[in-house]
Design a protein around this motif. Sequence first.
Motif, short mmCIF file in Angstrom:
data_model
loop_
_atom_site.label_atom_id
_atom_site.label_comp_id
_atom_site.label_asym_id
_atom_site.label_seq_id
_atom_site.Cartn_x
_atom_site.Cartn_y
_atom_site.Cartn_z
N GLN A 70 0.83 -1.20 0.00
CA GLN A 70 0.00 0.00 0.00
C GLN A 70 0.86 1.25 0.00
OE1 GLN A 70 -3.24 -0.39 -0.35
NE2 GLN A 70 -2.96 -2.61 -0.28
N SER A 71 2.11 1.13 -0.46
CA SER A 71 3.05 2.24 -0.41
C SER A 71 2.47 3.48 -1.05
CB SER A 71 4.35 1.85 -1.12
OG SER A 71 5.27 2.90 -1.08
N GLY A 72 2.63 4.61 -0.36
CA GLY A 72 2.13 5.87 -0.87
C GLY A 72 0.77 6.24 -0.32
N ASP A 76 1.27 5.19 5.80
CA ASP A 76 2.60 4.66 5.49
C ASP A 76 3.64 5.28 6.41
OD1 ASP A 76 1.76 3.01 3.55
OD2 ASP A 76 2.50 4.18 1.86
N ILE A 77 4.71 4.53 6.65
CA ILE A 77 5.83 5.08 7.41
C ILE A 77 7.09 4.93 6.58
CG2 ILE A 77 4.79 4.63 9.66
CD1 ILE A 77 6.51 2.16 9.89
N ASP A 78 8.09 5.75 6.88
CA ASP A 78 9.33 5.74 6.12
C ASP A 78 10.51 5.62 7.07
OD1 ASP A 78 9.60 8.25 7.28
OD2 ASP A 78 9.00 9.33 5.46
N LEU A 79 11.72 5.77 6.52
CA LEU A 79 12.93 5.63 7.32
C LEU A 79 12.97 6.63 8.47
CD1 LEU A 79 15.54 5.08 4.47
CD2 LEU A 79 14.91 3.42 6.21
N ASN A 80 12.49 7.84 8.22
CA ASN A 80 12.49 8.85 9.29
C ASN A 80 11.58 8.44 10.43
OD1 ASN A 80 14.30 10.57 7.96
ND2 ASN A 80 12.64 11.54 6.79
N ASN A 81 10.42 7.86 10.09
CA ASN A 81 9.51 7.39 11.13
C ASN A 81 10.14 6.27 11.96
OD1 ASN A 81 7.01 7.73 8.62
ND2 ASN A 81 7.29 9.13 10.35
N LEU A 84 2.51 -1.33 11.44
CA LEU A 84 2.70 -0.68 10.15
C LEU A 84 3.97 -1.13 9.42
CD1 LEU A 84 1.65 3.02 10.90
CD2 LEU A 84 0.26 1.14 9.97
N ALA A 85 4.82 -1.94 10.07
CA ALA A 85 6.04 -2.42 9.42
C ALA A 85 6.60 -3.60 10.21
CB ALA A 85 7.09 -1.30 9.33
N PHE A 86 7.53 -4.30 9.57
CA PHE A 86 8.23 -5.43 10.20
C PHE A 86 9.71 -5.07 10.28
CE2 PHE A 86 10.41 -9.38 10.67
CZ PHE A 86 9.52 -10.27 11.25
N LEU A 87 10.27 -5.15 11.49
CA LEU A 87 11.69 -4.86 11.70
C LEU A 87 12.46 -6.14 12.03
CD1 LEU A 87 11.71 -1.62 13.92
CD2 LEU A 87 11.26 -1.86 11.47
N LEU A 126 3.81 8.35 19.16
CA LEU A 126 3.92 8.45 17.71
C LEU A 126 2.69 7.89 17.01
CD1 LEU A 126 7.67 7.42 17.20
CD2 LEU A 126 6.68 9.72 17.24
N GLY A 127 1.92 7.10 17.73
CA GLY A 127 0.65 6.63 17.18
C GLY A 127 0.75 5.42 16.26
N PHE A 128 1.82 4.62 16.37
CA PHE A 128 1.86 3.39 15.57
C PHE A 128 2.69 2.33 16.28
CE2 PHE A 128 5.47 5.88 14.01
CZ PHE A 128 6.48 4.94 13.85
N SER A 129 2.58 1.11 15.77
CA SER A 129 3.29 -0.02 16.35
C SER A 129 3.95 -0.83 15.24
CB SER A 129 2.33 -0.91 17.16
OG SER A 129 1.30 -1.42 16.33
#
Length: 357
Positions: A74-76, A80-85, A264-267, A287-290
């Motif tokens: 669903q990029s864009g 979405d989150i990015d490197l800064n997030n 919102l992402a996998f690390l 920050l409002g996300f996990s």
Amino acid sequence: MAYLQILAVLVMVLGISVQTQNPNMITTQMEVNNMMYDAVCDCGREVTNQIRTLSEVKCTPTKIRIRQDKQGRQSGGEGDIDLNNINEFLGRPSDTTFVDPHYSNFKCLDGRYSQGSLYTMGGDIGEFFLGLVVYEELVGVELTPSQIKRLLTGYMDQMEMDSLHWCTDDQAIKHIESMIDETGIDIQNPRPDIQDAIIQIISEPYNIGDTHFKALLIESDTLNIRRELVETFIRVYYRILWDKDSEYSQGLELKQLVNSHQELAFLDVRNQKDCNAPLIPSQNRDLGFSLYIYDHEAANARRAQIAYFFTTQLKHMNINYDPQVLEHRIDNHALSFLEVTGRNIARNLPFYTILYQ
């Protein structure tokens, strides 16, 4: 003493010269291939049943590198989150607590932990189950509930941590309640009159709040593991947890997570070998996300300990197996498990590798 009998045999067979001025310290000379060797044995060292810490942690990271390996489908889009997030979520290494993974608990692969933690598939319980799968393969028989209980409690007797962590969630508990027509179930200690009813259904996938064990149940054929082993292990776990007269009940930490998944992402968190691992909250309310977080090297440290434990159990059955080879088999299963669990929980999410150094 037994060691003196052994030394007598060595003297006759190998031509060893033995000095025993200190009864706990044996100094010898041994001739091998026409060469003389000196050797010292400290026979006074206490032997314990404690699981070995196979390597010492030597460093605490001071730098962090972030790399995006895969974009989300669903990029864009919104959310979405990015490197800064990700960088803001992780914070500075100087503000992060680092721990030795040999002595630390692992939480579940779940984005609902607000306290800094280490994470792996199924938490501490998931790592033990990896070893159990390999153990059953090597002994060549289907493990019974009593055998599984003996192995789990035996591991708890020897483990480095005070407890083993696992998780469920409020949605799984509500599903159990609907199936047995009960409300307000305390899954930590349900009423005795409903425990058997819960046990009969506890291993159904939607009664499991942990994403990893749910995936194991759904895709056991894909993973080439016995679904019955997963089911039996879960039932044994809960029977031990509910036996409040047993000391082992206190050693099982079951966390009931709340609310729905909003990761919102996998690390994939990595650190240099023999370095401390970072404690990261998987949820940041400010920050409002996990995030889903998997501690790669830290989990490997735990698997080395588990491999050593199961190697000793195999010896009791006259099966000699190299701990490193057993660890390699555990790692192979872990890769398969991670692929399946990751596909189930993070198929459409962006994937990042985090390197602490």
